[in-house]
Scaffold this motif. Structure first.
Motif, PDB file in Angstrom:
ATOM      1  N   UNK A 189      64.333  77.074  39.903  1.00  0.00           N
ATOM      2  CA  UNK A 189      64.449  78.535  39.777  1.00  0.00           C
ATOM      3  C   UNK A 189      65.918  78.963  39.746  1.00  0.00           C
ATOM      4  N   UNK A 190      66.709  78.400  40.668  1.00  0.00           N
ATOM      5  CA  UNK A 190      68.118  78.801  40.767  1.00  0.00           C
ATOM      6  C   UNK A 190      68.920  78.303  39.569  1.00  0.00           C
ATOM      7  N   UNK A 216      67.696  78.109  36.505  1.00  0.00           N
ATOM      8  CA  UNK A 216      67.427  79.056  35.417  1.00  0.00           C
ATOM      9  C   UNK A 216      68.304  80.297  35.595  1.00  0.00           C
ATOM     10  N   UNK A 217      68.336  80.822  36.820  1.00  0.00           N
ATOM     11  CA  UNK A 217      69.166  82.005  37.081  1.00  0.00           C
ATOM     12  C   UNK A 217      70.617  81.721  36.728  1.00  0.00           C
TER      13      UNK A 217
END
Lengths: 289, 289
Positions: free
Chosen positions: A111-112, A114-115
């Protein structure tokens, strides 16, 4: 010459990751982010740097987009390797994130990452033009979301669930999402950074992306897992339709080679300056990992 | 009056989601994205719309950022509810995505919702200014990544793994990431859209975010799971430190109320036009779900 350029690009991307991740707190998920982004061919980042050079964009600007696309690619691998997805233990010759840490860390690290990709392309360092930065982020979102890469992954899961082997058209469409979308973004990034026409690079990327996937399917059959750095033979044993299962090995090789010619022809407008990109296309089908 | 505005904002966000998701292929992950983004208080989207109104930004522009932050919030919930994370079966009174579909669909739908958030803030509809769109995306990435929301989640997991109850300072910092960062982005969005000073809204959001989390901890102890729409009492039974376990119920309530005063005082510069935002702060601590 080509392999040296590829290696230098990989080192530049690594150095940028090191710099960026050093600003984060040294938590397990940040170590996992570093683990997931280390190694690999860095082909997508290389395509960004090379197409940027072709458009006279400074390497110091292009490196932000090159690192962004490698962060995005790494996120997709970390999530794809999860037990509930492809359930892979090895990646780039190393244990996958959920094996080295745990599933929760793999979900969060992905997730991080992608961010981070969106943070990198919209960072003022990525381009002096806000128009370009907004365009990079929008095109990256379109390439990677539920109409691009994630669409390809979802079609892949749907096909597995249905136990219906895909046709050549269906598998081409699936792969245009799953691997083609990010390769397409990478190869067009140089023109985007220069606010120039992306048409020639788009044609190049479409042929290159498809050739890349056919080569991947060939490697899954003929490759050695130690050299490839991940499990091989998985698709065949799962009875999944691939370009090799549908075309046969020889025809798949022939198709990949003709796609390479197509990719090289698309670069005519750039003349000899695009020789490295032509070498890249040849590398993609000849690689052993 | 306030509850009508909140409801109208929720309906506007829903309508925008409907329009945006209708352009996607009707695959299970897209149905899961729609499921994950339906219902809820839509508090973050409301904050975007209200602070945008305060800065005379057209509702038709602000709706893109309001929908974006709700997509990002929904992604975080879908992943947070996964069995390898908090393992929750119910959310907003409905089965969670991995219960209604499966873990793989939940991972991919969450991934695609995060991507969608960045697509929405960089869409030309979000603002006529590319400067603003690039700034929205960069600030959103910083609020949600490994230095914002995901940092809070990682600190939460680290605390659970260590079995060491957190201090008040540590839990405040954890929550500033976990819930504060996105609430902060939402409440500052109006000023960002207008390229105005964000300082007053930032102070408002900091007090509001902390009050919101204290209220959440109070609800976990005093709330009814049917009304709250998810499991309650989980933190207490897991022996997790919360604002209630550290301060006691009465002191937690008093602290929340004084934070609401702080939030309202921060809005002095906006005068009576900010009355709805003051009502929002009061709502946040009085809510029952």
């Amino acid at each position: 010459m080509f392999s040296q350029r590829l290696e230098a690009a990989g080192a530049a991307v690594q150095a940028h990751f090191d710099k960026v991740l050093a600003e984060f707190e040294p938590l397990p998920i940040v170590e996992a982010m570093a683990h997931a982004t280390s190694g690999g061919k860095r082909l997508r980042g290389f395509l960004v740097l090379e197409t940027a050079r072709l458009h006279d964009i400074a390497a110091g600007e292009a490196i932000w987009s090159a690192t962004a696309i490698e962060a995005l690619h790494a996120y997709s691998l970390v999530h794809d390797d999860l037990p509930c997805m492809d359930d892979d233990d090895m990646r780039r010759g190393q244990p996958t994130v959920h094996k080295k840490w745990d599933d929760a860390t793999a979900v969060l690290a992905g997730d991080a990452l992608q961010t981070l990709a969106f943070e990198l392309v919209t960072h003022p360092g990525a381009s002096p033009s806000a128009e370009v930065r907004a365009d990079l982020a929008l095109s990256l979102a379109r390439a990677s979301g539920a109409q691009g890469m994630v669409l390809g992954q979802a079609l892949d899961i749907a096909a597995e669930t249905a136990h219906t082997p895909l046709s050549l058209d269906e598998i081409t469409r699936l792969q245009q999402g799953k691997t083609g979308a990010l390769i397409g973004w990478s190869a067009q990034a140089g023109a985007r950074l220069a606010q120039a026409d992306t048409a020639a690079l788009k044609r190049y990327a479409q042929a290159l992306g498809l050739a890349f996937q056919i080569a991947d399917d060939i490697l899954d059959v003929t490759g050695d897992s130690a050299q490839v750095g991940k499990a091989v033979g998985k698709d065949a044993s799962a009875g999944k339709a691939t370009f090799v299962s549908l075309l046969g090995l020889d025809a798949a090789r022939t198709r990949a080679m003709s796609l390479i010619d197509e990719a090289c022809d698309s670069l005519a407008t750039y003349g000899a300056r695009a020789d490295t990109l032509k070498d890249t296309a040849r590398f993609v089908v000849r690689r052993t990992h």
